[in-house]
Design an enzyme around this catalytic site. Structure first.
Site, PDB file in Angstrom:
ATOM      1  N   SER A   1      56.608  -2.650  53.922  1.00  0.00           N
ATOM      2  CA  SER A   1      57.434  -3.585  53.140  1.00  0.00           C
ATOM      3  C   SER A   1      57.876  -4.702  54.077  1.00  0.00           C
ATOM      4  CB  SER A   1      58.673  -2.852  52.620  1.00  0.00           C
ATOM      5  OG  SER A   1      59.634  -3.770  52.120  1.00  0.00           O
TER       6      SER A   1
ATOM      7  N   TYR B   1      65.849   3.123  53.184  1.00  0.00           N
ATOM      8  CA  TYR B   1      64.571   2.555  52.731  1.00  0.00           C
ATOM      9  C   TYR B   1      63.992   1.630  53.800  1.00  0.00           C
ATOM     10  CZ  TYR B   1      61.103   0.093  49.963  1.00  0.00           C
ATOM     11  OH  TYR B   1      59.923  -0.454  49.508  1.00  0.00           O
TER      12      TYR B   1
HETATM   13  N1  LIG Z   1      58.206  -3.403  44.406  1.00  0.00           N
HETATM   14  C1  LIG Z   1      58.602  -3.863  45.593  1.00  0.00           C
HETATM   15  O1  LIG Z   1      59.407  -4.818  45.687  1.00  0.00           O
HETATM   16  C2  LIG Z   1      58.044  -3.249  46.852  1.00  0.00           C
HETATM   17  C3  LIG Z   1      58.184  -3.963  48.048  1.00  0.00           C
HETATM   18  C4  LIG Z   1      57.700  -3.417  49.225  1.00  0.00           C
HETATM   19  C5  LIG Z   1      57.097  -2.162  49.196  1.00  0.00           C
HETATM   20  N2  LIG Z   1      56.973  -1.501  48.031  1.00  0.00           N
HETATM   21  C6  LIG Z   1      56.361  -0.156  48.061  1.00  0.00           C
HETATM   22  O2  LIG Z   1      55.299  -0.073  47.147  1.00  0.00           O
HETATM   23  C7  LIG Z   1      55.137   1.278  46.738  1.00  0.00           C
HETATM   24  C8  LIG Z   1      55.056   1.330  45.218  1.00  0.00           C
HETATM   25  O3  LIG Z   1      56.305   0.916  44.692  1.00  0.00           O
HETATM   26  P1  LIG Z   1      56.452   0.173  43.296  1.00  0.00           P
HETATM   27  O4  LIG Z   1      57.223  -1.051  43.546  1.00  0.00           O
HETATM   28  O5  LIG Z   1      55.154   0.080  42.615  1.00  0.00           O
HETATM   29  O6  LIG Z   1      57.461   1.192  42.570  1.00  0.00           O
HETATM   30  P2  LIG Z   1      57.406   1.951  41.185  1.00  0.00           P
HETATM   31  O7  LIG Z   1      56.989   1.041  40.100  1.00  0.00           O
HETATM   32  O8  LIG Z   1      58.706   2.674  41.090  1.00  0.00           O
HETATM   33  O9  LIG Z   1      56.210   3.011  41.402  1.00  0.00           O
HETATM   34  C9  LIG Z   1      56.380   4.073  42.277  1.00  0.00           C
HETATM   35  C10 LIG Z   1      55.240   5.032  42.082  1.00  0.00           C
HETATM   36  O10 LIG Z   1      55.439   6.113  42.989  1.00  0.00           O
HETATM   37  C11 LIG Z   1      55.418   7.323  42.256  1.00  0.00           C
HETATM   38  N3  LIG Z   1      56.240   8.315  42.900  1.00  0.00           N
HETATM   39  C12 LIG Z   1      57.524   8.213  43.323  1.00  0.00           C
HETATM   40  N4  LIG Z   1      57.923   9.366  43.864  1.00  0.00           N
HETATM   41  C13 LIG Z   1      56.866  10.217  43.783  1.00  0.00           C
HETATM   42  C14 LIG Z   1      56.655  11.552  44.157  1.00  0.00           C
HETATM   43  N5  LIG Z   1      57.613  12.289  44.730  1.00  0.00           N
HETATM   44  N6  LIG Z   1      55.451  12.108  43.910  1.00  0.00           N
HETATM   45  C15 LIG Z   1      54.472  11.397  43.324  1.00  0.00           C
HETATM   46  N7  LIG Z   1      54.604  10.130  42.943  1.00  0.00           N
HETATM   47  C16 LIG Z   1      55.799   9.555  43.160  1.00  0.00           C
HETATM   48  C17 LIG Z   1      55.888   6.951  40.871  1.00  0.00           C
HETATM   49  O11 LIG Z   1      55.441   7.894  39.934  1.00  0.00           O
HETATM   50  P3  LIG Z   1      56.397   8.872  39.116  1.00  0.00           P
HETATM   51  O12 LIG Z   1      57.837   8.516  39.424  1.00  0.00           O
HETATM   52  O13 LIG Z   1      56.037   8.638  37.705  1.00  0.00           O
HETATM   53  O14 LIG Z   1      56.007  10.233  39.575  1.00  0.00           O
HETATM   54  C18 LIG Z   1      55.197   5.617  40.691  1.00  0.00           C
HETATM   55  O15 LIG Z   1      53.851   5.774  40.315  1.00  0.00           O
HETATM   56  C19 LIG Z   1      56.338   2.052  47.315  1.00  0.00           C
HETATM   57  O16 LIG Z   1      55.946   2.715  48.493  1.00  0.00           O
HETATM   58  C20 LIG Z   1      57.321   0.941  47.641  1.00  0.00           C
HETATM   59  O17 LIG Z   1      58.206   1.302  48.669  1.00  0.00           O
HETATM   60  C21 LIG Z   1      57.420  -1.998  46.852  1.00  0.00           C
END
Ligand SMILES: NC(=O)c1ccc[n+]([C@@H]2O[C@H](COP(=O)([O-])OP(=O)(O)OC[C@H]3O[C@@H](n4cnc5c(N)ncnc54)[C@H](OP(=O)(O)O)[C@@H]3O)[C@@H](O)[C@H]2O)c1
Length: 256
Positions: free
Chosen positions: A137, A150
């Site tokens: 991130s 985080y």
């Molecule tokens: N969006 C941002 O601004 C941003 C910025 C930098 C980095 N990221 C990173 O990108 C990645 C994806 O995030 P996102 O923004 O797409 O968030 P999101 O929409 O909340 O998606 C998170 C995904 O992770 C899954 N997940 C969470 N905990 C889990 C567990 N214990 N076992 C299996 N699956 C799990 C969720 O599935 P279920 O909850 O349905 O199981 C969902 O598919 C993360 O690592 C996040 O830190 C995001």
């Protein structure tokens, strides 16, 4: 990373960045297996997109071992691992009540990818061309006030990526770190409509274009993340941190 002809496993691909990447990769001729905790959501994704699916809870070591073995058995050609699953929660470190959230964040965001890589390391090295795509991130490089754990977990993912890339040198395994800026997903309440965050489709389109144009890149950095990524190198880190936290929509929320 060559962006076509792979078999890609994305644990944490049921929504958000993981799902958007899954659909783009599938459209570019890759076989995609999506993992998540919600079996009904996985069934719906299989029916709609034709993804392979596996139930996995990346906060549970036994689930990781079982699901990884299942993926390798059902899809022995799997050659790309994207440990995408992550959680982000606001914390107030002025009271000890932050501890359960901090532990959950470390378990999912750091131990999850570590355990996944352990489950796949032998298999990936047996493939002629393999990639681990880690997900850090912009907050690995500049801290958001309300999310200390985080930020720290993502800094850990950055340094792990740098370190294991050295260890995999001379093997068939490449390590690519995806460094998203703030992207409109459901990662935190209200984040999917946050006007300061990058629209998801725009982000994933730029990621695909970078993966294609920079096949040997160590980090995939869209333009919008460079403000956070390079503050220290530019010499304006203090301004970056002040700006980031001044525009944080949660900054005024009462700390829990
Ligand atoms: N969006 C941002 O601004 C941003 C910025 C930098 C980095 N990221 C990173 O990108 C990645 C994806 O995030 P996102 O923004 O797409 O968030 P999101 O929409 O909340 O998606 C998170 C995904 O992770 C899954 N997940 C969470 N905990 C889990 C567990 N214990 N076992 C299996 N699956 C799990 C969720 O599935 P279920 O909850 O349905 O199981 C969902 O598919 C993360 O690592 C996040 O830190 C995001």
């Amino acid at each position: 990373m060559n962006i076509t002809g792979n078999t890609v496993f994305i644990p944490g691909g049921t929504r958000g960045i993981g799902l958007a990447l899954a659909t783009r990769l599938q459209a570019r001729g890759n076989t995609v297996i999506v993992g998540g905790r919600n079996a009904a959501a996985l069934d719906a994704l299989a029916a709609e997109h034709g993804f392979g699916t596996v139930v996995i809870d990346t906060s549970d070591p036994d689930s990781i071992v079982r699901a990884s073995a299942e993926v390798i058995e059902r899809f022995p050609e799997v050659n790309v691992l994207v440990p995408m699953a992550g959680i982000m929660r606001a914390e107030n470190w002025r009271t000890p009540t932050f501890l359960p959230d901090a532990e959950a964040i470390v378990t999912t965001n750091v131990l999850g990818p570590i355990r996944l890589i352990a489950a796949f390391t032998n298999h990936l090295q047996s493939r002629p061309d393999a990639t681990i795509v880690t997900v850090s991130s912009g907050l690995a490089f500049s801290p958001l006030r309300i999310t200390p754990s985080y930020n720290a977990t993502k800094a850990a993912i950055h340094m792990l990526s740098e370190s294991i890339r050295l260890q995999f040198g001379g093997t068939s395994v490449s390590v690519v770190e995806l460094v998203p800026p703030s992207v409109q997903t459901e990662l935190m309440p209200g984040h999917d409509t946050d006007p300061h965050a990058m629209p998801l489709d725009e982000f994933v389109d730029e990621v695909m274009s970078l993966l294609e144009s920079q096949p040997d890149a160590h980090e995939i950095q869209v333009e919008r993340v460079k403000f956070l990524r390079y503050g220290e190198a530019r010499g304006d880190y203090d301004t970056v941190v002040a700006t980031l936290n001044a525009t944080d929509p949660h900054a005024a929320a009462p700390a829990r």
